[in-house]
Scaffold this motif. Sequence first.
Motif, PDB file in Angstrom:
ATOM      1  N   GLU A 155       0.809  -1.370  -0.126  1.00  0.00           N
ATOM      2  CA  GLU A 155       0.338   0.132  -0.117  1.00  0.00           C
ATOM      3  C   GLU A 155       0.806   0.997  -0.478  1.00  0.00           C
ATOM      4  OE1 GLU A 155      -2.075  -0.401   3.234  1.00  0.00           O
ATOM      5  OE2 GLU A 155      -3.599  -1.996   2.411  1.00  0.00           O
ATOM      6  N   ARG A 156       1.934   1.130   0.889  1.00  0.00           N
ATOM      7  CA  ARG A 156       3.009   2.615   0.517  1.00  0.00           C
ATOM      8  C   ARG A 156       3.597   2.883   0.051  1.00  0.00           C
ATOM      9  NH1 ARG A 156       5.639   5.925   0.571  1.00  0.00           N
ATOM     10  NH2 ARG A 156       7.619   6.842   2.088  1.00  0.00           N
ATOM     11  N   PHE A 157       3.803   1.436  -1.077  1.00  0.00           N
ATOM     12  CA  PHE A 157       4.802   1.538  -1.980  1.00  0.00           C
ATOM     13  C   PHE A 157       3.967   1.359  -3.543  1.00  0.00           C
ATOM     14  CE2 PHE A 157       7.318   1.638   1.428  1.00  0.00           C
ATOM     15  CZ  PHE A 157       8.756   2.556   1.200  1.00  0.00           C
ATOM     16  N   ASP A 158       4.601   1.912  -4.072  1.00  0.00           N
ATOM     17  CA  ASP A 158       3.969   1.413  -5.656  1.00  0.00           C
ATOM     18  C   ASP A 158       4.796   0.720  -6.261  1.00  0.00           C
ATOM     19  OD1 ASP A 158       2.549   1.006  -7.829  1.00  0.00           O
ATOM     20  OD2 ASP A 158       2.179   2.931  -8.844  1.00  0.00           O
ATOM     21  N   ILE A 159       5.100  -0.614  -6.123  1.00  0.00           N
ATOM     22  CA  ILE A 159       6.380  -1.431  -6.629  1.00  0.00           C
ATOM     23  C   ILE A 159       6.225  -2.331  -8.237  1.00  0.00           C
ATOM     24  CG2 ILE A 159       7.596  -3.909  -6.178  1.00  0.00           C
ATOM     25  CD1 ILE A 159       6.588  -3.349  -2.986  1.00  0.00           C
ATOM     26  N   ASP A 160       6.697  -1.973  -8.867  1.00  0.00           N
ATOM     27  CA  ASP A 160       7.425  -2.026  -9.990  1.00  0.00           C
ATOM     28  C   ASP A 160       7.811  -3.289 -10.364  1.00  0.00           C
ATOM     29  OD1 ASP A 160       7.348   0.366 -11.986  1.00  0.00           O
ATOM     30  OD2 ASP A 160       7.927   0.642 -10.227  1.00  0.00           O
ATOM     31  N   VAL A 161       9.001  -3.566  -9.568  1.00  0.00           N
ATOM     32  CA  VAL A 161       9.387  -5.246  -9.215  1.00  0.00           C
ATOM     33  C   VAL A 161       9.368  -5.415  -7.660  1.00  0.00           C
ATOM     34  CG1 VAL A 161      11.337  -6.679 -10.561  1.00  0.00           C
ATOM     35  CG2 VAL A 161      10.807  -4.854 -11.646  1.00  0.00           C
ATOM     36  N   ALA A 162       9.631  -6.711  -7.762  1.00  0.00           N
ATOM     37  CA  ALA A 162       9.797  -7.176  -6.244  1.00  0.00           C
ATOM     38  C   ALA A 162      10.252  -8.216  -7.017  1.00  0.00           C
ATOM     39  CB  ALA A 162       8.507  -7.617  -5.396  1.00  0.00           C
TER      40      ALA A 162
END
Length: 227
Positions: A155-162
């Motif tokens: 929710e806090r980070f709009d993650i492109d790649v994990a």
Amino acid sequence: MKLTYHGHSVLAIQLADGQKLLFDPFITGNALTDLDAETVETDWLLITHGHSDHIGDMVPIAKRNEAPVISVVEICRYAARKGVTETHGMNMGGSFEFPFGKISMVEAKHSSGLEEDGTMIYMGNPVGIILEAEGKTIYHAGDTALFSDMAMIGERFDIDVAFLPIGDNFTMGVQDAATAAALLNASKVVPIHYNTFPMIKQDPQTFVNLLPAGVGQILAVGETLEV
């Protein structure tokens, strides 16, 4: 931004301006990596925790490249005692703006310590590391178990790649990593920390098959993903 997987949990990132970041440089003793600890180049070293298969070649690489070490305070102090001239200590919940971008340290459920001469050295809390640079967000989870607050990270980070461990035994296995991927809601998820040792043997395709179409991506050792 170029993300290159080098086996186990070793990740190299090259930014558009040419700056190079290297995560968890376990090279010596890593039969899967394509890197040479004596020639690898980096401008920055980022360490998720202090186990030998992550802290690995940190000290000699940092010295030879004159690369600052970014990690939790205890690992940075260890590096300084070993002769690394520049470190930046952080801890869970902290963020800092570096010349290359912003680093945030988030929770990881694991342990962290290094044995030297029969004595276990405490290396502080393990962390996950989030890089925000060039309009992209990259999450290296380090070694971790599944935990419910991954939803808050998503929710806090709009993650492109994990980059998520799937090896089981020491970290999440395939099923838990798939649940973690759902909580994080990353656009792309790359499996790491598997097949280096018999105890963490996994089929990464099994993991990818548990994810929505197009989300999971297996990177061969030395393969680069551009975002």
